[in-house]
Scaffold this motif. Sequence first.
Motif, PDB file in Angstrom:
ATOM      1  N   ALA A  74      -1.357   6.237  17.669  1.00 53.22           N
ATOM      2  CA  ALA A  74      -1.331   4.914  17.040  1.00 53.22           C
ATOM      3  C   ALA A  74      -2.745   4.495  16.616  1.00 53.22           C
ATOM      4  O   ALA A  74      -2.937   3.952  15.517  1.00 53.22           O
ATOM      5  CB  ALA A  74      -0.737   3.886  17.995  1.00 53.22           C
ATOM      6  N   ALA A  75      -3.727   4.778  17.455  1.00 55.22           N
ATOM      7  CA  ALA A  75      -5.123   4.476  17.112  1.00 55.22           C
ATOM      8  C   ALA A  75      -5.547   5.272  15.891  1.00 55.22           C
ATOM      9  O   ALA A  75      -6.249   4.752  15.002  1.00 55.22           O
ATOM     10  CB  ALA A  75      -6.038   4.772  18.292  1.00 55.22           C
ATOM     11  N   TYR A  76      -5.134   6.520  15.822  1.00 57.06           N
ATOM     12  CA  TYR A  76      -5.457   7.361  14.674  1.00 57.06           C
ATOM     13  C   TYR A  76      -4.841   6.785  13.395  1.00 57.06           C
ATOM     14  O   TYR A  76      -5.490   6.752  12.348  1.00 57.06           O
ATOM     15  CB  TYR A  76      -4.987   8.798  14.898  1.00 57.06           C
ATOM     16  CG  TYR A  76      -5.339   9.709  13.757  1.00 57.06           C
ATOM     17  CD1 TYR A  76      -6.618  10.239  13.644  1.00 57.06           C
ATOM     18  CD2 TYR A  76      -4.407  10.029  12.774  1.00 57.06           C
ATOM     19  CE1 TYR A  76      -6.956  11.054  12.582  1.00 57.06           C
ATOM     20  CE2 TYR A  76      -4.733  10.846  11.716  1.00 57.06           C
ATOM     21  CZ  TYR A  76      -6.007  11.355  11.619  1.00 57.06           C
ATOM     22  OH  TYR A  76      -6.343  12.162  10.556  1.00 57.06           O
ATOM     23  N   ALA A  77      -3.592   6.341  13.474  1.00 58.10           N
ATOM     24  CA  ALA A  77      -2.927   5.771  12.300  1.00 58.10           C
ATOM     25  C   ALA A  77      -3.660   4.516  11.815  1.00 58.10           C
ATOM     26  O   ALA A  77      -3.866   4.330  10.609  1.00 58.10           O
ATOM     27  CB  ALA A  77      -1.467   5.448  12.628  1.00 58.10           C
ATOM     28  N   VAL A  78      -4.065   3.668  12.752  1.00 59.69           N
ATOM     29  CA  VAL A  78      -4.802   2.450  12.387  1.00 59.69           C
ATOM     30  C   VAL A  78      -6.156   2.814  11.784  1.00 59.69           C
ATOM     31  O   VAL A  78      -6.565   2.275  10.747  1.00 59.69           O
ATOM     32  CB  VAL A  78      -4.980   1.520  13.618  1.00 59.69           C
ATOM     33  CG1 VAL A  78      -5.939   0.389  13.316  1.00 59.69           C
ATOM     34  CG2 VAL A  78      -3.624   0.978  14.063  1.00 59.69           C
ATOM     35  N   ALA A  79      -6.872   3.740  12.423  1.00 55.18           N
ATOM     36  CA  ALA A  79      -8.194   4.140  11.927  1.00 55.18           C
ATOM     37  C   ALA A  79      -8.099   4.812  10.557  1.00 55.18           C
ATOM     38  O   ALA A  79      -8.952   4.585   9.696  1.00 55.18           O
ATOM     39  CB  ALA A  79      -8.868   5.067  12.934  1.00 55.18           C
ATOM     40  N   ALA A  80      -7.066   5.619  10.343  1.00 56.01           N
ATOM     41  CA  ALA A  80      -6.880   6.261   9.043  1.00 56.01           C
ATOM     42  C   ALA A  80      -6.627   5.214   7.968  1.00 56.01           C
ATOM     43  O   ALA A  80      -7.133   5.316   6.849  1.00 56.01           O
ATOM     44  CB  ALA A  80      -5.726   7.265   9.108  1.00 56.01           C
ATOM     45  N   ARG A  81      -5.874   4.196   8.327  1.00 51.96           N
ATOM     46  CA  ARG A  81      -5.606   3.114   7.376  1.00 51.96           C
ATOM     47  C   ARG A  81      -6.881   2.353   7.034  1.00 51.96           C
ATOM     48  O   ARG A  81      -7.057   1.907   5.909  1.00 51.96           O
ATOM     49  CB  ARG A  81      -4.567   2.159   7.948  1.00 51.96           C
ATOM     50  CG  ARG A  81      -3.999   1.214   6.907  1.00 51.96           C
ATOM     51  CD  ARG A  81      -2.819   0.541   7.456  1.00 51.96           C
ATOM     52  NE  ARG A  81      -1.555   0.433   6.911  1.00 51.96           N
ATOM     53  CZ  ARG A  81      -1.062   0.730   5.738  1.00 51.96           C
ATOM     54  NH1 ARG A  81      -1.792   1.313   4.856  1.00 51.96           N
ATOM     55  NH2 ARG A  81       0.169   0.489   5.401  1.00 51.96           N
ATOM     56  N   LEU A  82      -7.775   2.231   8.029  1.00 53.67           N
ATOM     57  CA  LEU A  82      -9.065   1.573   7.804  1.00 53.67           C
ATOM     58  C   LEU A  82     -10.058   2.494   7.095  1.00 53.67           C
ATOM     59  O   LEU A  82     -11.121   2.047   6.683  1.00 53.67           O
ATOM     60  CB  LEU A  82      -9.663   1.113   9.137  1.00 53.67           C
ATOM     61  CG  LEU A  82      -8.909   0.023   9.889  1.00 53.67           C
ATOM     62  CD1 LEU A  82      -9.514  -0.194  11.270  1.00 53.67           C
ATOM     63  CD2 LEU A  82      -8.909  -1.269   9.092  1.00 53.67           C
ATOM     64  N   GLY A  83      -9.709   3.780   6.983  1.00 52.41           N
ATOM     65  CA  GLY A  83     -10.569   4.738   6.312  1.00 52.41           C
ATOM     66  C   GLY A  83     -11.708   5.255   7.165  1.00 52.41           C
ATOM     67  O   GLY A  83     -12.710   5.733   6.638  1.00 52.41           O
ATOM     68  N   ASN A  84     -11.572   5.176   8.491  1.00 54.12           N
ATOM     69  CA  ASN A  84     -12.623   5.648   9.379  1.00 54.12           C
ATOM     70  C   ASN A  84     -11.991   6.276  10.613  1.00 54.12           C
ATOM     71  O   ASN A  84     -11.839   5.631  11.650  1.00 54.12           O
ATOM     72  CB  ASN A  84     -13.563   4.498   9.765  1.00 54.12           C
ATOM     73  CG  ASN A  84     -14.795   4.962  10.487  1.00 54.12           C
ATOM     74  OD1 ASN A  84     -14.881   6.117  10.911  1.00 54.12           O
ATOM     75  ND2 ASN A  84     -15.745   4.067  10.641  1.00 54.12           N
ATOM     76  N   ARG A  85     -11.674   7.555  10.522  1.00 54.47           N
ATOM     77  CA  ARG A  85     -10.989   8.248  11.613  1.00 54.47           C
ATOM     78  C   ARG A  85     -11.856   8.418  12.860  1.00 54.47           C
ATOM     79  O   ARG A  85     -11.339   8.647  13.947  1.00 54.47           O
ATOM     80  CB  ARG A  85     -10.475   9.591  11.130  1.00 54.47           C
ATOM     81  CG  ARG A  85      -9.348   9.443  10.138  1.00 54.47           C
ATOM     82  CD  ARG A  85      -8.793  10.795   9.712  1.00 54.47           C
ATOM     83  NE  ARG A  85      -7.709  10.601   8.782  1.00 54.47           N
ATOM     84  CZ  ARG A  85      -7.812  10.743   7.465  1.00 54.47           C
ATOM     85  NH1 ARG A  85      -8.962  11.094   6.933  1.00 54.47           N
ATOM     86  NH2 ARG A  85      -6.770  10.541   6.694  1.00 54.47           N
ATOM     87  N   THR A  86     -13.172   8.317  12.712  1.00 50.69           N
ATOM     88  CA  THR A  86     -14.033   8.436  13.894  1.00 50.69           C
ATOM     89  C   THR A  86     -13.790   7.286  14.867  1.00 50.69           C
ATOM     90  O   THR A  86     -14.042   7.437  16.065  1.00 50.69           O
ATOM     91  CB  THR A  86     -15.529   8.486  13.523  1.00 50.69           C
ATOM     92  OG1 THR A  86     -15.883   7.305  12.816  1.00 50.69           O
ATOM     93  CG2 THR A  86     -15.853   9.721  12.698  1.00 50.69           C
ATOM     94  N   LEU A  87     -13.291   6.161  14.363  1.00 50.13           N
ATOM     95  CA  LEU A  87     -12.962   5.048  15.262  1.00 50.13           C
ATOM     96  C   LEU A  87     -11.861   5.460  16.235  1.00 50.13           C
ATOM     97  O   LEU A  87     -11.891   5.092  17.407  1.00 50.13           O
ATOM     98  CB  LEU A  87     -12.530   3.817  14.466  1.00 50.13           C
ATOM     99  CG  LEU A  87     -13.574   3.192  13.550  1.00 50.13           C
ATOM    100  CD1 LEU A  87     -12.971   2.024  12.777  1.00 50.13           C
ATOM    101  CD2 LEU A  87     -14.802   2.768  14.322  1.00 50.13           C
ATOM    102  N   ALA A  88     -10.893   6.232  15.744  1.00 51.37           N
ATOM    103  CA  ALA A  88      -9.805   6.711  16.611  1.00 51.37           C
ATOM    104  C   ALA A  88     -10.343   7.676  17.657  1.00 51.37           C
ATOM    105  O   ALA A  88      -9.911   7.646  18.812  1.00 51.37           O
ATOM    106  CB  ALA A  88      -8.718   7.383  15.779  1.00 51.37           C
ATOM    107  N   SER A  89     -11.297   8.502  17.269  1.00 51.92           N
ATOM    108  CA  SER A  89     -11.905   9.419  18.236  1.00 51.92           C
ATOM    109  C   SER A  89     -12.613   8.647  19.340  1.00 51.92           C
ATOM    110  O   SER A  89     -12.460   8.957  20.525  1.00 51.92           O
ATOM    111  CB  SER A  89     -12.905  10.345  17.543  1.00 51.92           C
ATOM    112  OG  SER A  89     -12.259  11.130  16.582  1.00 51.92           O
ATOM    113  N   ALA A  90     -13.392   7.651  18.953  1.00 49.36           N
ATOM    114  CA  ALA A  90     -14.120   6.841  19.938  1.00 49.36           C
ATOM    115  C   ALA A  90     -13.142   6.122  20.864  1.00 49.36           C
ATOM    116  O   ALA A  90     -13.313   6.135  22.093  1.00 49.36           O
ATOM    117  CB  ALA A  90     -15.028   5.841  19.228  1.00 49.36           C
TER     118      ALA A  90
END
Length: 192
Positions: A74-90
């Motif tokens: 879910a975090a990855y989906a949100v971060a991808a939508r925001l255009g910054n997948r590193t946020l999901a990693s963090a």
Amino acid sequence: MWPWEHLAFAYVLYSLTTNVVFRRSPSAGETIAIAVGSQFPDLLDKPLAWTIGITETGYSVGHSIFVAPFICLAAYAVAARLGNRTLASAFSVALVSHPIADILNRVLRGEVVDPRIVLWPIASPPVGSQSGFIDHFRRYFFRYVHHLLTDGLTPQVAFQSLLGLSVVAIWLFDGAPVAADLWRAWRDRSRQ
């Protein structure tokens, strides 16, 4: 563990990973994602148990190794939508570090590690006190202060001290993300 200890543990893990593997420091956005991810299990589980009474203990959905992959997706989906997948990693590293830190904390205190704290819904730890959030906080806080004042330098206190010094040093090495960004924004705004 206390919230600041979870944050420190997660930040050290993520920063060391990004600095060693990717040769860069965490950004302000990643630092904020670490802060949220490191607190997420307790922000979910403690109110569910201590305030609302939906779950039996403060170790359930948010601490579960079975639920964590879905939260990370879910975090990855949100971060991808925001255009910054590193946020999901963090966020994900911080989320997963939380139950690891809880277990490590018990080991450092010399307590028996109960694997049921990460096995919800298959198993849950025994039900403790059914008091509210403020009562739990007060009990744990006074026990913590008493422990610091009376037990001297235990492995837990040594680890906490080393962790505190490490996180400050690493955060400064990383350029003080978030604080530096706020300072630059304030400075730029005051120049206008």
